[in-house]
Structures are given as C-alpha cells and as structure tokens.
Design a protein around this motif. Sequence first.
Motif, mmCIF file in Angstrom:
data_model
loop_
_atom_site.group_PDB
_atom_site.id
_atom_site.type_symbol
_atom_site.label_atom_id
_atom_site.label_comp_id
_atom_site.label_asym_id
_atom_site.label_seq_id
_atom_site.Cartn_x
_atom_site.Cartn_y
_atom_site.Cartn_z
ATOM 1 N N PRO A 87 0.823 -1.227 0.000
ATOM 2 C CA PRO A 87 0.000 0.000 0.000
ATOM 3 C C PRO A 87 0.850 1.268 0.000
ATOM 4 C CG PRO A 87 -0.942 -1.622 1.476
ATOM 5 C CD PRO A 87 0.371 -2.183 1.017
ATOM 6 N N GLU A 88 2.019 1.247 0.606
ATOM 7 C CA GLU A 88 2.869 2.434 0.627
ATOM 8 C C GLU A 88 3.522 2.735 -0.716
ATOM 9 O OE1 GLU A 88 2.971 -0.181 2.723
ATOM 10 O OE2 GLU A 88 5.050 -0.705 3.249
ATOM 11 N N ASP A 89 3.346 1.852 -1.679
ATOM 12 C CA ASP A 89 3.813 2.126 -3.042
ATOM 13 C C ASP A 89 2.804 2.974 -3.818
ATOM 14 O OD1 ASP A 89 5.057 -1.224 -3.128
ATOM 15 O OD2 ASP A 89 6.246 0.614 -2.904
ATOM 16 N N THR A 90 1.649 3.217 -3.230
ATOM 17 C CA THR A 90 0.648 4.052 -3.881
ATOM 18 C C THR A 90 1.207 5.445 -4.120
ATOM 19 O OG1 THR A 90 -1.219 2.847 -2.932
ATOM 20 C CG2 THR A 90 -1.617 5.131 -3.597
ATOM 21 N N ALA A 91 1.182 5.869 -5.379
ATOM 22 C CA ALA A 91 1.776 7.155 -5.754
ATOM 23 C C ALA A 91 1.537 7.407 -7.235
ATOM 24 C CB ALA A 91 3.276 7.153 -5.474
ATOM 25 N N VAL A 92 1.813 8.632 -7.643
ATOM 26 C CA VAL A 92 1.915 8.942 -9.058
ATOM 27 C C VAL A 92 3.368 8.718 -9.459
ATOM 28 C CG1 VAL A 92 1.693 10.700 -10.843
ATOM 29 C CG2 VAL A 92 0.034 10.607 -8.963
ATOM 30 N N TYR A 93 3.563 7.934 -10.492
ATOM 31 C CA TYR A 93 4.905 7.582 -10.942
ATOM 32 C C TYR A 93 5.248 8.393 -12.193
ATOM 33 C CZ TYR A 93 5.192 3.760 -7.631
ATOM 34 O OH TYR A 93 5.263 3.014 -6.470
ATOM 35 N N TYR A 94 6.431 8.954 -12.185
ATOM 36 C CA TYR A 94 6.919 9.771 -13.293
ATOM 37 C C TYR A 94 8.232 9.206 -13.817
ATOM 38 C CZ TYR A 94 3.922 13.361 -11.115
ATOM 39 O OH TYR A 94 2.878 14.057 -10.571
ATOM 40 N N CYS A 95 8.480 9.436 -15.081
ATOM 41 C CA CYS A 95 9.803 9.142 -15.621
ATOM 42 C C CYS A 95 10.404 10.448 -16.140
ATOM 43 C CB CYS A 95 9.748 8.087 -16.708
ATOM 44 S SG CYS A 95 8.633 8.427 -18.092
ATOM 45 N N ALA A 96 11.707 10.501 -16.118
ATOM 46 C CA ALA A 96 12.392 11.726 -16.512
ATOM 47 C C ALA A 96 13.726 11.388 -17.162
ATOM 48 C CB ALA A 96 12.621 12.621 -15.297
ATOM 49 N N PRO A 97 14.128 12.164 -18.145
ATOM 50 C CA PRO A 97 15.414 11.938 -18.787
ATOM 51 C C PRO A 97 16.545 12.542 -17.968
ATOM 52 C CG PRO A 97 14.322 13.783 -19.828
ATOM 53 C CD PRO A 97 13.359 13.240 -18.804
ATOM 54 N N GLN A 98 17.723 12.009 -18.150
ATOM 55 C CA GLN A 98 18.897 12.534 -17.471
ATOM 56 C C GLN A 98 19.407 13.736 -18.248
ATOM 57 O OE1 GLN A 98 21.901 9.559 -16.757
ATOM 58 N NE2 GLN A 98 22.957 10.808 -15.256
ATOM 59 N N ARG A 99 19.504 14.849 -17.565
ATOM 60 C CA ARG A 99 19.937 16.082 -18.212
ATOM 61 C C ARG A 99 21.372 16.441 -17.856
ATOM 62 N NH1 ARG A 99 15.826 20.699 -16.856
ATOM 63 N NH2 ARG A 99 16.347 20.019 -14.747
ATOM 64 N N TYR A 100 21.840 15.969 -16.706
ATOM 65 C CA TYR A 100 23.201 16.253 -16.271
ATOM 66 C C TYR A 100 23.867 14.931 -15.901
ATOM 67 C CZ TYR A 100 20.871 20.725 -15.677
ATOM 68 O OH TYR A 100 20.123 21.849 -15.890
ATOM 69 N N TYR A 101 25.183 14.909 -16.007
ATOM 70 C CA TYR A 101 25.897 13.664 -15.768
ATOM 71 C C TYR A 101 26.934 13.872 -14.676
ATOM 72 C CZ TYR A 101 23.494 12.182 -19.922
ATOM 73 O OH TYR A 101 22.502 11.864 -20.821
#
Length: 124
Positions: A87-101
């Motif tokens: 239940p604690e995994d309940t969330a809005v999940y986002y993905c994002a690209p890596q902009r800095y290395y």
Amino acid sequence: VQLQAFGGGLVQAGGSLRLSCAATGRTFGSVGVAWFRQAPGKDRDFAAAISSSGGLTYYADSMKGRFIISRDNAKNTVYLQMNNLKPEDTAVYYCAPQRYYSGWPPLETDFGSWGQGTLVTVSS
C-alpha cells in the motif's frame, strides 16, 4: 527527448504491475532515464534509474529486490516492473530523462523535464 509514463492502475497488495515510459525524440538511446514517485501529500522521491545503454541500474533502498528497471531502445521505451506491491507504493509515478551527468550512481538532480505521471494504487 520527451517522456510519458503510463500503465498505472489499481492492484492488490502483493501483486505486480509494469509501467512503461515512452519517449519521443531521436536522442532517447543516448540518455539515462529515472523513475520517481510522489505519494499523496509527500515530496517526489527517486525510485530507480537506468543508464543510456541499459547496462547500469540504480535503485532506492526501498525498491531493491522488488522493482526492476529495464529499457528497449529499439522501442524507445523504459519499463518499471513492480513486484510484491505494498500500500505504501501508492503514488503517481513519473519518468524523466537525465539532463546532467554527475557519474554513476546518478544524483536525483541529474533528472528533470517531468511529463505526465501515471497513478498506481495498491489496495490492502
């Protein structure tokens, strides 16, 4: 590169779900990607990251052993396989690209350009 997460839904505790992160843009195969999540009323937290080639992965401690990040550059898609959901995994999940290395493992601040997330609800 623009990323869009989808595949969320309602699942019972102990169940599994696979999220997808679809990319547009010709440079997808040259960027790392991370999944983040934001639970109701909480800050956005890092979940997992994968390098541009898929050869390196990194997980938040709470996801280790339960979540698996992978990618298929031929399909311009990154996946997050989530097992033994709680239940604690309940969330809005986002993905994002890596902009800095900054190296590997990456810093959370290396990622940005948030797109629309996908809601995962885990019932007890």
